[in-house]
Write a protein that holds these residues in place. Structure first.
Motif, PDB file in Angstrom:
ATOM      1  N   HIS A 130       0.860  -1.192   0.000  1.00 12.55           N
ATOM      2  CA  HIS A 130       0.000   0.000   0.000  1.00 12.55           C
ATOM      3  C   HIS A 130       0.889   1.232   0.000  1.00 12.55           C
ATOM      4  O   HIS A 130       0.660   2.205  -0.723  1.00 12.55           O
TER       5      HIS A 130
ATOM      6  N   SER B 281       1.549   4.384  -2.692  1.00 10.43           N
ATOM      7  CA  SER B 281       1.399   5.747  -2.188  1.00 10.43           C
ATOM      8  C   SER B 281       2.647   6.569  -2.470  1.00 10.43           C
ATOM      9  O   SER B 281       2.562   7.740  -2.848  1.00 10.43           O
TER      10      SER B 281
ATOM     11  N   TYR C 257      -3.279  -5.994  -1.420  1.00 13.21           N
ATOM     12  CA  TYR C 257      -3.121  -5.136  -0.231  1.00 13.21           C
ATOM     13  C   TYR C 257      -3.137  -3.655  -0.621  1.00 13.21           C
ATOM     14  O   TYR C 257      -3.630  -2.800   0.100  1.00 13.21           O
TER      15      TYR C 257
ATOM     16  N   GLU D 194      -6.648  -0.149  -2.209  1.00 16.13           N
ATOM     17  CA  GLU D 194      -7.263   1.147  -1.932  1.00 16.13           C
ATOM     18  C   GLU D 194      -6.706   2.243  -2.827  1.00 16.13           C
ATOM     19  O   GLU D 194      -7.387   3.207  -3.157  1.00 16.13           O
ATOM     20  N   THR D 195      -5.436   2.106  -3.206  1.00 12.84           N
ATOM     21  CA  THR D 195      -4.774   3.204  -3.907  1.00 12.84           C
ATOM     22  C   THR D 195      -5.067   3.247  -5.399  1.00 12.84           C
ATOM     23  O   THR D 195      -4.836   4.262  -6.043  1.00 12.84           O
TER      24      THR D 195
ATOM     25  N   PRO E 168      -7.788   6.028  -6.659  1.00 17.95           N
ATOM     26  CA  PRO E 168      -7.263   7.396  -6.535  1.00 17.95           C
ATOM     27  C   PRO E 168      -6.160   7.713  -7.535  1.00 17.95           C
ATOM     28  O   PRO E 168      -6.095   8.825  -8.055  1.00 17.95           O
TER      29      PRO E 168
ATOM     30  N   ASN F   6      -2.169   6.913   4.208  1.00 15.36           N
ATOM     31  CA  ASN F   6      -0.841   6.986   3.610  1.00 15.36           C
ATOM     32  C   ASN F   6      -0.238   8.374   3.495  1.00 15.36           C
ATOM     33  O   ASN F   6       0.605   8.605   2.633  1.00 15.36           O
TER      34      ASN F   6
ATOM     35  N   VAL G 259       2.894   9.146   0.823  1.00 12.74           N
ATOM     36  CA  VAL G 259       2.815  10.038  -0.341  1.00 12.74           C
ATOM     37  C   VAL G 259       3.825  11.173  -0.193  1.00 12.74           C
ATOM     38  O   VAL G 259       4.503  11.561  -1.147  1.00 12.74           O
TER      39      VAL G 259
END
Lengths: 332, 397, 326
Positions: B60, B64, B87, B90-91, B94, C84, C88
């Motif tokens: 994850h 990110s 895993y 979620e990213t 976006p 996150n 980032v």
């Protein structure tokens, strides 16, 4: 179960829309009314609200549909052609969408002090019934909330609603968690049902009002890619004065010592400063408050060591008169 | 000077990253994709590649980190396998919705449970709705090609989408094959420098990703859908250029093999295509009129090309190495998209799904002969006996 | 590999008169009236100046600020998932390092600041925050602590104090105190476990000049830094929005919040009361504690005493005779 009430027009739903901001109890009022209608008045009813992030000051719309028992309610679309609109905060009258879709023979109830007839009401249909009640004053006096008063006014304006049942539902709602509020709410409700004024000759428009639907600001070909905002800081276009709930800070220039404490506790950057006079004592001087952004938290009043900021009740037009704009070049 | 090397799929991908002059890399160990990161780490340590090599704390985080890097204006690369891919789930939206064209190399691995290093396409296929480009390589050479092509397509201002560049774990990621490495100058001609229209730069401030109302959401979704519609044209352009500059002959969306007068065909992607080709060769020598159609891009799905190619045949076996439990026809998901592509074709072939290679098992030649046999019988009978065959499990048909 | 060396040195300010006049967090955002986090955002933006990039993990300072196609930031800003923020920010910093090195960007490494709520720092965001600290990225991680997940309607977070009423810790006959757990201590999580971190500090909106100076100091330090800022929330803690600063001060005066800096192993304390007030003085003003009994309040006081002891702060709280049980 009491005898089922009848609706003004048996052929269609009776629809109500509450226009409010977060914190005034519009959603709770809708819930109370819907549960009274369904559980106590023998009607079918549906209630739901639309809102954004759960915080004070954001726009809340609450919708109610009432139908006869043999007519199931199968839609949960927003109420676009209401029979009645209840405006919980007078500042919302400035937004044309508040009146959107009101039927020509419909009713508008708004919360404002006596003698307050904002010119925006002229946009209402001429046959519409316009009702004013000073819900904030009554609520403050009875130590209740505007929603209790407005529920009373709604029942007073529409006798087909069984006000005894609505009052019972209201009391039941609070009996569990806040029993001390029950009596106060009842007084507020009864006063709301009795102390409203019906105004004549306010609206000038012909026929039903057009439905106000929000259109997206951009289409898929014009929207900046990926949802970015290329214009940073564009919140300055927002007018937040509707989120004040009755008081605002008033600036007294004579007493100000330009210490800047108010600026350091204001979360919203509402204070307009100018360079001080040439050769004067202060390098920068406070000119006043831009009420477009002031939410009325009154921290400036709490922090001012010189009592140059004081709390005053907000009356219509006061903010406009006292306002010192922060961005005069940007915003007219 | 172009040179030839024997490279595994991971090593080939690392070479592509180096020639693409990737600027930010984020690693996290999971087999079998890790091999690319080990290669890249060596390159960075030796000064062969000037990039920031960031040790992510998990998959994850990997996504990110490269999101931040790509949004700031750097060409970014990460990768994973199996449950690492899921895993980071979620990213994915976006990143795609934010129109940030970064690259993720996936070396497939079966999803838990339980732990299994073998390759299944399910890990990447689970993400195919997130709005990324996605496609598979058959060989290390193709892996190398796909990495460069995807950077070029994804970063094109008409597209601006992130890319899943996939290869079967072990079969492609770890078995060396011949790869022709071009010159840096050739790559520079093909791939312009990374240029994001609205990077995070204090000199030109923008806000990325504010909250919206539902009515604005539809518009954003439409924009993303439109971007996908614009991708195929860009893919064609890019591959035309690639073929010209590197002297190759890649066909953009599908590749047809021995389909000329074929009556039956395999529809397949990834590592097992190689074995399938051998099977086709052998069956042809035995007089079977069989061919093969290989799929390069799962997203955007080349509906027209698939329909045109497959409508020539009387029966098509869709070879699937991914699972979609509870889906229509209780098999994988390639069959769904194949049948959808063929829906409007007047003369549709019989189609059936062959679940093969699951768990990372080899798909031996005899399995392909078995599949061909079923397809031939179907043509004779005028219908398929089943919609899905789990190869190796079926009793004699 | 050469690391971009920061030459920027934001000067500390001594007087309110010296507070920078430029604003990078403009009005019109839809935070609640009297919002504590919005105030700290304004002050942080002032302190950091124009060469800044903000990251906004999901939370009040995302949803309430950047809503419906408008944002109050006049510097670059990007939304991140609540999970996150640290990751980032790491990527942005890595990108700037390589882009500056290659000459694709010029000038200073920008200030990269993560503005995370308490959940985004020590709950769902903990992993990313810690990894960023470990990897030595030159990023300032700010935790604006309003002691709950407020944007979603006030739910408990790991920094919610013992005994607080939230929608996930409502008091009832079976669980009279509401919240039974004691909170995590974010700066202590960072200090001592991350060798690359050289500066950690706590701050409060009660002391804006101190806050601005700590932000500047943290930005001047090379490497990862951490600020824990106390931001009372009128809606979540249930108090009159005019009292936000008073509540923030009382937190410090009762020891519920401690003001300190930790730099290279050395602690420095600020605004330490000579005599601490009883926690009751702080708690009685907030609706979220209204249901507590004397026994609960005593537990809270004991927790505060123990925390202060750890810091070696002598506690002289006048202990009044306990009132009758409520």
């Amino acid at each position: 179960m009491n005898q089922a009430v009848s609706l003004p027009d048996a052929d269609r739903f009776f629809e109500i829309r509450f226009e409010s901001i977060g914190g005034l109890g519009a959603h709770a009022a809708g819930q109370v009314l819907a549960s009274a209608a369904v559980l106590r008045m023998g009607l079918n009813g549906a209630h739901f609200s639309s809102y954004g992030s759960e915080k004070k000051g954001s726009l809340v719309r609450s919708y109610l549909r009432l139908g006869l028992a043999d007519r199931p309610i199968r839609t949960s679309a927003p109420v676009e052609t209401p029979d009645a609109i209840v405006v919980f905060h007078a500042a919302l009258l400035r937004n044309p969408a508040t009146f959107g879709g009101l039927r020509a023979g419909g009713t508008l109830i708004y919360n404002a002090p006596k003698a307050s007839v904002p010119e925006e009401l002229a946009a209402l249909p001429s046959p519409a019934r316009v009702i004013r009640v000073d819900a904030l004053a009554i609520a403050t006096k009875e130590q209740s909330r505007p929603n209790a008063v407005l529920l009373g006014t709604l029942c007073g304006a529409f006798p087909f609603l069984d006000s005894a049942q609505v009052l019972d539902a209201l009391s039941e709602e609070f009996a569990g968690r806040h029993p001390e509020a029950v009596a106060a709410n009842e007084s507020a409700f009864r006063r709301g049902a009795a102390e409203f004024e019906t105004l004549a000759g306010v609206g000038r428009a012909e026929g039903d009002l057009p439905i106000a639907r929000t259109e997206p600001a951009w289409g898929y070909e014009t929207q900046p890619i990926g949802g970015i905002i290329p214009e940073p800081g564009n919140t300055v276009w927002n007018d937040l004065s509707a989120s004040r709930t009755g008081s605002l800070p008033v600036f007294n220039r004579e007493r100000c010592i330009h210490c800047g404490l108010c600026d350091l506790v204001c979360p919203d950057f509402c204070l307009a400063w100018e360079r001080g006079e040439e050769g004067g004592r202060f390098e920068r001087e406070l000119m006043g408050v831009d009420y477009r952004y002031c939410k009325g938290c009154l921290r400036c009043v709490e922090s001012c060591p010189a009592s140059a900021m004081t709390k005053k009740a907000e009356t219509p037009g006061l903010a406009d008169r006292l306002c010192v704009p922060l961005f005069p070049d940007l915003i007219a | 000077m172009a040179r030839e090397m024997m490279l595994s799929g991971c090593a080939a991908a690392a070479q592509a990253a180096k020639l693409a002059q990737v600027e930010v890399i984020c690693s996290y160990p999971i087999r079998p994709y890790s091999a690319i990161m080990m290669e890249l780490a060596k390159m960075v340590a030796n000064g062969e590649l000037d990039a920031e090599f960031v040790h992510g704390e998990g998959e994850h985080a990997q996504l990110s980190v490269v999101l931040g890097a790509a949004a700031a204006g750097a060409r970014a690369l990460t990768g994973s396998s199996g449950v690492g891919v899921t895993y980071a789930f979620e990213t994915y939206s976006p990143i795609a919705g934010g129109r940030i064209p970064l690259q993720m190399m996936i070396a497939d691995r079966a999803l838990d449970p339980p732990g299994d290093f073998g390759s299944e396409h399910t890990d990447a296929m689970s993400c195919r709705d997130q709005g990324w480009l996605m496609g598979w390589a058959e060989t290390p050479q193709e892996m190398f090609d796909n990495c460069l092509i995807n950077y070029r397509v994804g970063e094109d201002h008409r597209v601006l989408l992130p890319q899943f560049v996939c290869q079967d774990g072990y079969f492609v990621s770890h078995i060396p094959g011949k790869v022709t490495l071009p010159d840096q100058s050739q790559v520079d001609e093909f791939l312009p420098p990374y240029d994001l229209p609205h990077p995070l730069d204090p000199k030109r401030p923008v806000s990325h990703g504010p909250q919206i109302r539902p009515d604005q959401g539809t518009v954003m979704d439409m924009q993303r859908a439109q971007a996908m519609l614009d991708v195929p044209a860009v893919i064609k352009e890019a591959i035309d250029d690639y073929n010209r500059i590197f002297g190759r002959n890649i066909s953009p969306f599908i590749e047809e093999y021995m389909t000329d007068d074929a009556e039956i065909a395999f529809f397949i992607m990834g590592a097992h295509t190689m074995t399938a080709r051998h099977a086709v060769n052998h069956l042809r020598s035995q007089g079977v009129k069989i061919g093969l159609v290989k799929l390069r891009f799962v997203r955007p799905w080349p509906t027209q090309e698939v329909a045109e190619a497959l409508s020539k045949f009387k029966a098509v076996g869709v070879v699937e190495t991914s699972t979609s439990y509870g889906g229509a026809m209780r098999g994988g998901n390639l069959l769904h998209e194949v049948r959808a592509s063929l829906y409007e074709v007047a003369q549709r072939p019989l189609t059936t799904s062959f679940m093969a290679g699951l768990g990372g098992e080899m798909v031996p030649l005899k399995d392909f002969y078995y599949m061909a046999d079923i397809l031939s019988k179907a043509v004779k009978d005028g219908k398929t006996k089943k919609t899905v065959y789990w190869v190796g499990f079926e009793a004699e048909d | 590999m050469a690391v971009a060396v920061r030459t920027q040195n934001l000067p500390p300010i001594k007087l309110i008169r010296n507070v920078p006049k430029e604003e990078y967090y403009v009005p019109g955002h839809r935070t609640c009236a009297g919002c504590g986090p919005a105030l700290q955002y304004k002050l942080v933006a002032k302190a950091a100046g124009p060469n800044t990039i903000f990251l906004g993990p999901t939370g009040c300072m995302y949803v309430a600020n950047a809503s419906y196609l408008c944002t109050p930031y006049t510097v670059p800003w990007m939304h991140t998932q609540i999970t996150n923020g640290g990751a980032v920010a790491s990527g942005i910093e890595a990108a700037y390092k390589v882009l500056l090195r290659k000459g694709k960007r010029t000038g200073e490494l920008p200030n990269i600041i993560v503005m995370a709520g308490d959940g985004g720092t020590v709950d769902i965001g903990l992993q990313a925050m810690s990894a960023m600290m470990y990897r030595a990225h030159d990023v300032l991680f700010i935790c604006y602590d309003n002691e709950a997940y407020t944007n979603t309607g006030i739910q408990t977070s790991p920094t919610t104090p013992y005994g607080a009423n939230t929608t996930f810790t409502p008091p009832g006959s079976a669980i009279p105190e509401g919240k039974t757990l004691f909170p995590k201590d974010p700066p202590q999580l960072v200090i001592g476990g991350h060798p690359a971190v050289k500066y950690v500090a706590t701050a409060s909106i009660a002391y804006p000049v101190d806050l601005i100076n700590k932000v500047r100091k943290a930005l001047n330090v090379q490497g990862p830094t951490f600020l824990h800022i106390h931001c009372p929330c009128p809606k979540g803690w249930k108090f009159d929005e005019a009292k936000t600063v008073e509540i923030a001060r009382l937190a410090i005066e009762t020891g519920m919040w401690n003001m300190y800096e930790w730099e290279d192993g050395v602690y420095r304390y600020q605004f330490r009361p000579k005599k601490y007030k009883h926690v009751r003085e702080y708690m009685k003003l907030q609706g979220r504690f209204a249901h507590l009994t004397e026994a609960h309040i005593a537990k809270q006081q004991a927790f505060v005493d123990a925390k202060l002891k750890v810091h070696g702060i002598p506690v002289e709280v006048p202990v009044p005779a306990p009132r009758t049980q409520q």
